[in-house]
Design a protein around this motif. Structure first.
Motif, PDB file in Angstrom:
ATOM      1  N   GLY A 520       0.618  -1.215  -0.029  1.00 26.26           N
ATOM      2  CA  GLY A 520      -0.030  -0.040   0.025  1.00 26.26           C
ATOM      3  C   GLY A 520       0.751   1.396  -0.022  1.00 26.26           C
ATOM      4  N   ASP A 566       0.926   5.410   7.084  1.00 22.81           N
ATOM      5  CA  ASP A 566       0.729   4.491   5.967  1.00 22.81           C
ATOM      6  C   ASP A 566      -0.457   3.443   6.400  1.00 22.81           C
ATOM      7  OD1 ASP A 566       1.574   2.845   8.028  1.00 22.81           O
ATOM      8  OD2 ASP A 566       3.674   2.675   7.330  1.00 22.81           O
ATOM      9  N   THR A 567      -0.450   2.396   5.585  1.00 27.01           N
ATOM     10  CA  THR A 567      -1.596   1.286   5.798  1.00 27.01           C
ATOM     11  C   THR A 567      -1.614   0.410   7.460  1.00 27.01           C
ATOM     12  OG1 THR A 567      -0.271  -0.197   4.736  1.00 27.01           O
ATOM     13  CG2 THR A 567      -2.063   0.963   3.574  1.00 27.01           C
ATOM     14  N   VAL A 637      -7.814   2.029   9.762  1.00 29.87           N
ATOM     15  CA  VAL A 637      -6.628   1.414   9.741  1.00 29.87           C
ATOM     16  C   VAL A 637      -6.349   1.101  11.127  1.00 29.87           C
ATOM     17  CG1 VAL A 637      -5.522   3.708  10.600  1.00 29.87           C
ATOM     18  CG2 VAL A 637      -4.254   1.995   9.143  1.00 29.87           C
TER      19      VAL A 637
END
Length: 769
Positions: A520, A566-567, A637
């Motif tokens: 990702g 981030d993911t 997330v």
């Protein structure tokens, strides 16, 4: 008349200090560039034209359908340009900021990434060699023949990462005359600038040219930041065994040192100096509310880079073959605070290899170039970022340590040509296919002082007792992109002195990997398609030049780089394809030479930009940096502790692009006074006006750079034989504070900004032999 200045900062067809090459004005508007080049010494009156090679062939600016600005060697010297940022003063709607890296924007299109794998949307080339790292942009501005700035996508001859335009720096080739020069420039802030060159034939077929450039200047900020310390050298060899073959060899080295760039407060607090110390107490009181680390007073830049290249040109009869292999390396280290919200240390080692092969055929009816291009780069970089508040579930002081290897390998094939259907009508077409793979590999460790993250395991340890918690991740990923880019157009001569043109160009900037954890962490290429039309004219025996151009740019898959998660919910500087934009505008350029001793010039450019679609997500309901409309919760997330956190959407559609003023105006006047002894005094005054523009992607009102006007002047004495000259100069005479970009301090009403130079003045002497 020995000294001619025609045009400064001309958008559609700019020519500054156009004394590079004179051509017979009767050829303007025709397709016979060989006739134009051969008549170099024939012009005795009228506006002087120069030759450019941006399309891999010689042509005059008035005979080109490119949207191009040209800055000559005289203009570079008289403007005291020492780095890439100085081009912002010479080319309309070109914005260049410097924080270790050069960040270039053309008409609002650029790249705001700040790390060792960033890609500029404006391709930068020196003597036909592409320079990928923006940390190497400022070392080549000496012994320069001209700088060509091409606006808009250049998808055929230049290809990858030229979605906004191209800057070509063309240095002087060796010749078979014995000559040399030395220049000494002294100014305020203890400026010492020494530049020189020597050219000599080594035999009847071999010539050499050596040049050097040394700059030392105190910082514009009173704690020493925004200084200059650079040492550069270049050696060029030219071998011409016969009229059909030439081989050029080129080697250069540059070292840049000093403290480097520091941030300033924006807007300026009442009663404060815009160029205040970034490490001082006044600056610090605005950082405290965000718990930002103090701007270090021991920042530094230690940047060494070198390159070697060759250029073989061979006349094969049916076409001319050009082969350009090149190798570059860099050792780069710096420590600084980019915006007063974090401290940044980075060390990079870069190797770049390129090869370009071209076949060109130029006849009275056909100009054709076909070729191939190979690019290979590896960047090994280590960085440490000391940050204040981070994002997501990890809120508190933190330190990020990264050790990455970034790789890029690309290959391309291209063809570009122009054919004359009649004596007055020409059509243009070109296409390029690019295949590219980019990768990022290594480890990033995020240390934090809050228990929302797991404790650092013994195998990792902690770098600081106050940061006992940490998360480790890897960006290990690669992405492959391929793209077809193209151009098409038409040129029509309305008369020998008037040409109409219309072109459509499509270019792209490649996708890549950002430093967050995989998967990702990849993003797609962005594309820009431009539509340009204009007319170029000369009137009254070539004493009045009027060029008008209109343009529309369609910008899609826009790459937005910003601090986010981030993911895995870990803070990172991410890049997302956030939307699309449209840009349109027009420019008018006027150069008037009523007498050989007087040249008046003016340029007006209008620009209108808007994001037609611009959405992204963060862990916060409101993004303090931009304060765009909220879309509510758009995703979730899961962070390393197993907790699930929402992601909130933000819609910035309708915002203008940053660094894109609606109006830019440049004007100037040059007068030459002939003296009884045969010498000459040349007086030159010029100014630039810009309407207001936003410094970042934001709706926050105070992040706007207000309208401003800059004024510059120079008076120079030229000796009768022009063997020497002495000039008094002053730039930014009114001491106007102008900012390149800014980053907000959290939700406060202040930001850390990159500021341009204050008032500067001095004396310059040059001796030629």
């Amino acid at each position: 008349m020995r000294y001619i200045k025609t045009g400064i900062a001309i958008a559609a067809a700019s020519v500054s200090h156009a004394a590079i090459a004179q051509v017979d004005n009767s050829t303007v508007g025709t397709n016979d560039t060989e006739t134009a080049a051969s008549s170099t010494a024939e012009t005795n009156a009228g506006i002087t034209q120069i030759l450019v090679t941006a399309q891999r062939r010689e042509e005059t600016v008035q005979n080109s359908s490119l949207s191009i600005d040209v800055v000559s060697s005289e203009e570079l010297v008289s403007s005291n340009l020492a780095d890439a940022e100085g081009l912002s003063r010479l080319v309309p709607n070109l914005q260049i900021g410097t924080f270790a890296y050069s960040r270039i924007y053309l008409r609002g299109v650029g790249d705001n990434t700040v790390n060792g794998i960033a890609q500029s949307a404006v391709a930068f080339n020196v003597d036909s060699v592409h320079i990928a790292r923006s940390t190497q942009f400022s070392g080549g501005f000496y012994d320069v023949n001209r700088v060509e700035v091409l606006k808009g996508p250049q998808g055929t001859l230049y290809g990858r990462n030229a979605s906004a335009g191209v800057i070509n720096v063309i240095t002087n080739e060796p010749n078979f005359d014995t000559e040399g020069s030395v220049m000494l420039n002294l100014g305020n802030y203890d400026l010492i600038h020494v530049q020189g060159m020597a050219n000599t034939p080594l035999s009847s077929t071999l010539a050499a040219r050596v040049a050097f450039n040394v700059i030392d200047r105190d910082g514009y900020l009173d704690d020493g930041y925004n200084d200059a310390s650079q040492q550069s050298g270049r050696l060029r060899l030219l071998w011409e065994p016969n009229n059909s073959i030439s081989l050029g060899l080129r080697g250069e080295y540059t070292h840049t040192g000093g403290m480097g760039q520091g941030p300033v407060l924006f807007p300026v607090p009442p009663g404060a100096d815009p160029w205040m110390a970034s490490s001082g107490d006044l600056f610090r009181q605005y950082q405290i509310v965000t718990n930002a680390p103090r701007v270090p007073d021991d920042g530094f830049v230690d940047n060494s880079y070198a390159g070697i290249s060759a250029e073989l040109n061979a006349d094969l009869g049916f076409a001319e073959l050009t082969i350009i292999p090149a190798y570059r390396w860099q050792d780069f280290e710096f420590f600084a605070s980019p915006a007063g919200t974090l401290n940044f240390y980075e060390q990079d080692d870069v190797e770049q290899k390129t090869l370009e092969v071209r076949l060109a055929r130029n006849t009275e009816r056909l100009n054709l170039v076909v070729g191939g291009y190979y690019f290979d780069e590896e960047t090994d970089f280590d960085a440490q970022i000391d940050a204040p508040a981070t994002a997501g579930g990890m809120v508190g002081p933190s330190t990020l340590i990264t050790s990455y290897i970034g790789t890029t390998e690309a290959i391309a094939f291209f063809a570009d040509g122009r054919i004359s259907l009649t004596d007055n009508l020409r059509v243009l077409a070109g296409v390029r296919y690019t295949d590219e793979e980019r990768g990022l590999f290594g480890v990033r460790t995020t240390y934090s002082s809050v228990p929302n993250a797991p404790p650092c395991p013994p195998s990792i340890g902690t770098i600081d007792p106050s940061l006992p918690f940490c998360v480790r991740g890897s960006p290990d990923n690669s992405v492959q992109n391929d793209a077809w880019t193209w151009r098409a157009g038409v040129e029509f001569d309305l008369s020998p002195d008037s040409m109409f043109y219309f072109t459509v160009d499509r270019g792209f900037k490649s996708g890549g990997i950002f430093s967050g954890g995989a998967p990702g962490n990849d993003y797609d290429p962005e594309f820009l398609t431009s539509y340009n039309g204009g007319i170029r004219n000369q009137f009254f025996n070539h004493t009045l030049q009027l060029n008008i151009e209109a343009f529309y740019w369609d910008y899609t898959d826009y790459q937005f780089s910003f601090v986010n998660v981030d993911t895995r919910g870990i803070p990172a500087f991410v890049t997302r394809n956030a939307g699309s934009a449209r840009l349109y505008g027009a420019s008018a350029d006027i150069v008037w030479q009523p007498a050989q001793s007087d040249t008046f010039r003016a340029n007006i450019e209008y620009l209108n930009t808007k994001f037609t679609d611009f959405t992204y997500s963060t862990p916060f309901p409101v993004d303090a940096n931009r304060e765009c409309a909220s879309l509510g919760i758009v995703d979730f997330v899961t962070n390393p502790t197993g907790a699930t956190s929402p992601l909130f959407g933000h819609d910035c559609s309708g915002l203008p692009l940053p660094r894109a003023p609606h109006w830019t105006i440049s004007a100037g006047w040059t007068h030459e006074f002939e003296l009884a002894n045969g010498g000459m005094i040349v007086a030159d005054i010029d100014g630039q006006f810009s309407s207001s523009y936003m410094l970042d992607f934001t709706t926050v009102d105070f992040m706007e750079q207000g309208s401003y006007a800059l004024l510059n002047a120079q008076v120079a004495y030229h000796s009768p034989d022009d063997n020497y000259e002495i000039a008094l100069w002053m730039r930014n005479m009114t001491n106007e504070a102008v900012y390149n970009d800014a980053r907000r301090f959290g939700s406060t009403n202040f930001s850390g900004a990159d500021i341009r130079p204050p008032r500067t003045f001095g004396i310059r002497g040059q001796f030629r032999f």
